[in-house]
Design an enzyme around this catalytic site. Structure first.
Site, PDB file in Angstrom:
ATOM      1  N   GLY A  65      -0.303   0.811  -5.222  1.00 32.45           N
ATOM      2  CA  GLY A  65      -0.985   0.302  -4.037  1.00 32.45           C
ATOM      3  C   GLY A  65      -1.811   1.368  -3.340  1.00 32.45           C
ATOM      4  N   TYR A  85      12.647 -10.401 -13.532  1.00 29.31           N
ATOM      5  CA  TYR A  85      11.373  -9.742 -13.246  1.00 29.31           C
ATOM      6  C   TYR A  85      10.301 -10.224 -14.211  1.00 29.31           C
ATOM      7  CZ  TYR A  85       7.979  -5.884 -12.827  1.00 29.31           C
ATOM      8  OH  TYR A  85       6.845  -5.144 -12.658  1.00 29.31           O
ATOM      9  N   ALA A 114       0.815  -1.214   0.000  1.00 30.63           N
ATOM     10  CA  ALA A 114       0.000   0.000   0.000  1.00 30.63           C
ATOM     11  C   ALA A 114       0.849   1.264   0.000  1.00 30.63           C
ATOM     12  CB  ALA A 114      -0.931   0.002   1.217  1.00 30.63           C
ATOM     13  N   SER A 115       2.147   1.136   0.258  1.00 28.88           N
ATOM     14  CA  SER A 115       3.014   2.319   0.277  1.00 28.88           C
ATOM     15  C   SER A 115       3.457   2.728  -1.116  1.00 28.88           C
ATOM     16  CB  SER A 115       4.253   2.059   1.145  1.00 28.88           C
ATOM     17  OG  SER A 115       5.014   0.981   0.619  1.00 28.88           O
ATOM     18  N   GLY A 116       3.282   1.864  -2.103  1.00 27.15           N
ATOM     19  CA  GLY A 116       3.640   2.214  -3.468  1.00 27.15           C
ATOM     20  C   GLY A 116       2.570   3.062  -4.127  1.00 27.15           C
ATOM     21  N   SER A 121       2.421  -7.491 -14.846  1.00 18.40           N
ATOM     22  CA  SER A 121       3.062  -6.550 -15.763  1.00 18.40           C
ATOM     23  C   SER A 121       2.962  -7.100 -17.179  1.00 18.40           C
ATOM     24  CB  SER A 121       4.539  -6.367 -15.393  1.00 18.40           C
ATOM     25  OG  SER A 121       5.241  -5.696 -16.430  1.00 18.40           O
TER      26      SER A 121
END
Length: 241
Positions: free
Chosen positions: A14, A149, A9-11, A136
């Site tokens: 998010g 990734y 949630a900090s991104g 992605s």
């Protein structure tokens, strides 16, 4: 009232997801590991905007498997979980370290799967559980300099297809969202010419905004999406089609 767990949630994505879900009536557990102040500010704002809903700050280092059980035990109700945590490593494959490979795998795949093992019973209680991975377009098309990734993002989508079949009778839907280039802090170090070159390759002529990814997440969390499972929703402005 449904309760959602937003990992990462900090991104920027998010956080946008938290705002979108809260506006749609969800109470939320907002997860962070490093950016505590950002999530504390987010939760404080959400509590002021939606005083009838519940908002909690929860923390977990996704590289520490031993902490997962205690983390899950503090979640009393979970009707949806969104995996928005993640990072990438820009390098040629021979230059990627074993530790970087392990961390990419752990955060994008192994820890989410370990969490779902323990959250499945909670997700099944309402009969409309939701599981969403923020994947992605590289998981489908690949990106040089981001091979590991790309691999773990492809693995997320393969897992979504398989796990959705396991839990369909429990009323749980499992989906992924595959954003293209998104205007987040991850690309703030790019030069103006690099951003312009990227935008020129995107049919819509610009990067996505985090709220546009959040809108796709909101749909997949909705009652109207109860017949949508095992899919990957691409939000890429026509890029890489």
């Amino acid at each position: 009232m449904p309760y959602g767990l937003v990992m990462g949630a900090s991104g920027d994505i998010g956080q946008a997801i938290c705002y979108a879900m809260a506006a749609d009536g969800w109470s939320l557990y907002c997860h962070y590991h490093h950016n505590q102040e950002k999530v504390l500010s987010l939760v404080s704002d959400l509590r002021q905007r939606y005083p009838q809903q519940d908002f909690f700050v929860v923390s977990l280092n996704m590289l520490e498997e031993s902490a997962i059980s205690d983390f899950v035990n503090q979640l009393f109700q979970v009707d949806g979980v969104i995996f928005a945590s993640g990072f990438t490593v820009y390098n040629l494959l021979p230059e990627v370290t074993s530790q970087q490979m392990d961390s990419l795998w752990q955060i994008h795949m192994k820890t989410p799967l370990l969490l779902l093992q323990q959250l499945q019973a909670k997700l099944a209680q309402s009969g409309r559980g939701r599981v969403i991975f923020i994947s992605s377009v590289y998981g489908q098309h690949g990106s040089s300099m981001e091979t590991v990734y790309s691999a773990v993002k492809g693995a997320q989508e393969a897992f979504v297809r398989a796990y959705s079949k396991e839990v369909v009778t429990l009323g749980i839907t499992v989906n992924a969202i595959a954003p293209g280039a998104v205007n987040t802090q991850m690309n703030q170090n790019w030069s103006t010419s690099e951003k312009e070159s990227l935008a020129a390759d995107i049919p819509l002529g610009r990067m996505a905004e985090p709220l546009e990814v959040a809108a796709a997440c909101n749909y997949l969390c909705s009652k109207e999406a109860s017949y949508t499972t095992g899919t990957t929703l691409v939000v890429a402005g026509g890029w890489m089609n």
